[in-house]
Motif scaffolding. Sequence first.
Motif, PDB file in Angstrom:
ATOM      1  N   TYR A 112      21.976   6.210 -14.963  1.00 36.53           N
ATOM      2  CA  TYR A 112      21.094   5.049 -15.012  1.00 36.53           C
ATOM      3  C   TYR A 112      21.260   4.377 -16.368  1.00 36.53           C
ATOM      4  O   TYR A 112      21.785   4.981 -17.315  1.00 36.53           O
TER       5      TYR A 112
ATOM      6  N   ASN B 103      20.517  -0.822 -10.502  1.00 33.06           N
ATOM      7  CA  ASN B 103      21.013   0.446  -9.965  1.00 33.06           C
ATOM      8  C   ASN B 103      22.515   0.540 -10.191  1.00 33.06           C
ATOM      9  O   ASN B 103      23.235  -0.445 -10.051  1.00 33.06           O
TER      10      ASN B 103
ATOM     11  N   GLU C 137      19.545   1.361  -4.180  1.00 34.33           N
ATOM     12  CA  GLU C 137      20.318   2.475  -4.711  1.00 34.33           C
ATOM     13  C   GLU C 137      21.749   2.373  -4.182  1.00 34.33           C
ATOM     14  O   GLU C 137      21.967   1.940  -3.035  1.00 34.33           O
TER      15      GLU C 137
END
Length: 215
Positions: free
Chosen positions: A79, A86, A105
């Motif tokens: 991250y 994302n 995601e």
Amino acid sequence: MALYFTKELSDHSRLAVWQVTESESELRELSSTPSDELEEISYIKSESLRKQRLAVRALLGVLFEDKVYLAHHDNGKPYIENNSINISITHTDKYVAVILDENEEVGIDVESLDRDFSAVEKKALSEEEIEDLDDDRDEKNEQLAIYWCAKEAIYKKMSQYHVDFAEQIEVERFRSRGEGELEATFIHKDGYEEELHLEYMTFDRHVLVWISAQD
């Protein structure tokens, strides 16, 4: 710089691939890597792995106008500390790739086709997927590479522990055509089935698979 290509997937998602052609010292100059991470990288014994980590940093420098700080959760999922986007990352000796999405995601995986993927058949495929494999050795190895990359990309997106690739990730039958789309299902431990759409491409004896952006 060795930016190999970028691809806009949607108005909120894109991927980019970097070809690792530079020396380690050249990558250090290109990467703008924070000093604490440079120290961590210096402890890696493999020169190839050190270069891959630095190439990821160089690629992020191209993708972001401002300096970003890359970190990892306890499960290894990357991250960016100072950006909510994302991210998923993958690399081989020759290429590193990153996918970014502002909303969802993501997952991405790249592998070299010079690798023998025969172990994937028993380790990661269901009986139905094994039945769909081509009889030709080279075609079969490429199919196995795509299966593996697809399941790895899904695994990265889901970010769950102890995933059974053969039982929990199902990839529908396909034939490798250089590039294309894949349909897959992730079966959660509570039985819920999540449908996923992926894309793949082959280039320079490599396979790249990523989770498609949902508009």
